[in-house]
Design a protein around this motif. Sequence first.
Motif, short mmCIF file in Angstrom:
data_model
loop_
_atom_site.label_atom_id
_atom_site.label_comp_id
_atom_site.label_asym_id
_atom_site.label_seq_id
_atom_site.Cartn_x
_atom_site.Cartn_y
_atom_site.Cartn_z
N LEU A 104 16.17 27.47 -0.20
CA LEU A 104 16.97 27.83 0.96
C LEU A 104 18.26 28.56 0.57
O LEU A 104 19.01 29.02 1.45
CB LEU A 104 17.32 26.59 1.79
N ALA A 105 18.53 28.64 -0.72
CA ALA A 105 19.75 29.33 -1.20
C ALA A 105 19.42 29.92 -2.57
O ALA A 105 19.85 29.41 -3.60
CB ALA A 105 20.91 28.34 -1.29
N ALA A 121 4.06 24.88 -0.60
CA ALA A 121 5.46 24.44 -0.56
C ALA A 121 6.03 24.42 0.85
O ALA A 121 7.01 23.72 1.11
CB ALA A 121 6.31 25.36 -1.44
N LEU A 122 5.43 25.17 1.78
CA LEU A 122 6.06 25.34 3.10
C LEU A 122 6.35 24.00 3.77
O LEU A 122 7.39 23.82 4.41
CB LEU A 122 5.18 26.19 4.01
N LEU A 128 11.96 25.48 7.34
CA LEU A 128 11.03 26.56 6.97
C LEU A 128 11.56 27.92 7.40
O LEU A 128 11.44 28.90 6.65
CB LEU A 128 9.65 26.29 7.61
N ARG A 129 12.16 27.99 8.57
CA ARG A 129 12.68 29.29 9.03
C ARG A 129 13.73 29.82 8.06
O ARG A 129 13.78 31.00 7.75
CB ARG A 129 13.26 29.18 10.44
N ALA A 130 14.58 28.92 7.59
CA ALA A 130 15.62 29.35 6.63
C ALA A 130 14.98 29.80 5.32
O ALA A 130 15.44 30.77 4.71
CB ALA A 130 16.59 28.19 6.39
N ALA A 131 13.92 29.10 4.90
CA ALA A 131 13.26 29.49 3.64
C ALA A 131 12.60 30.86 3.79
O ALA A 131 12.64 31.69 2.87
CB ALA A 131 12.23 28.44 3.24
N LEU A 193 3.93 21.43 9.30
CA LEU A 193 3.50 22.84 9.34
C LEU A 193 3.45 23.34 10.77
O LEU A 193 2.83 22.71 11.63
CB LEU A 193 2.10 22.98 8.74
N PRO A 194 4.03 24.51 11.03
CA PRO A 194 3.91 25.08 12.37
C PRO A 194 2.49 25.58 12.60
O PRO A 194 1.77 25.86 11.64
CB PRO A 194 4.89 26.26 12.33
#
Length: 247
Positions: A104-105, A121-122, A128-131, A193-194
């Motif tokens: 994420l960073a 990894a998701l 997840l959106r940030a990743a 998971l989406p």
Amino acid sequence: MSLPAADDKRAVVEAMFDRIAPRYDLMNRLMTFGIDRGWRRQAIASLALRPGERVLDLACGSGDLAAAALEAGGRVIGVDFSAGMLRAARARRLGCGLVRADALALPLADASIDAVVSGFALRNFVDLRAALAESARVLRPGGRIALLEVDRPASALLRFGHAIYFRRIVPLLGALVAERDAYTYLPESTAYLPDEPTLRAQLAAAGLGAIKKRSLLGGAAQLVTAARTGEAAEPAASDSPERARHA
Ligand SMILES: C[S@@+](CC[C@H](N)C(=O)[O-])C[C@H]1O[C@@H](n2cnc3c(N)ncnc32)[C@H](O)[C@@H]1O
């Protein structure tokens, strides 16, 4: 192991992978009967790497995808936050950069990467959106991304058989070979998971287009590919400042 509360997830996931790192590769081969190797080859092939392209293996773990990307001619950097998993990757002397960092960073410059690959990894990311936004940030325009993840078969019959295997047999195998908790978390974590439309929307919001999903082994796994085609969409009002900073 029940799913950790949101505030604890990062620490719980990191500690879990530190513990199972020595048995992680063996469990992958046993659980998938070695089929995951073919999935990994497909993920790397989907990137159509040209010699010398810069590849990020996001949440690289013990480095299987990094190894495949190196074989395909990429210049690879693997990033993971688990010291244990990175130790396992370093022991393989793959010949790529391996950096301990949070997905994420990422400690990488904007548009500095030609292709991002990430395996299984998701589900583990706190956001997840940030990743996805962070992956898009480091990808150059036109850069490609390939995401491998577990999935849920579409057919009711396959779903039934898959559920028995994934939710009963895999935790038993995990208890014998590594630890039961981690391999109980594995099927449970699919709840993070989406669904496909949501994942597509999240990829698009991160500035990724040409999104394609390939089902693997009757839907037991999925390979999602996309390319950075333009600027990220404006963050929605509800998005976090952290995400907005990278969008
Ligand atoms: C299931 S393993 C997958 C490892 C490897 N990608 C593979 O294909 O075998 C998930 C990996 O994600 C890493 N991970 C989870 N969340 C992360 C984060 N926020 N930043 C960096 N690594 C993360 C874990 O440490 C672990 O190595």
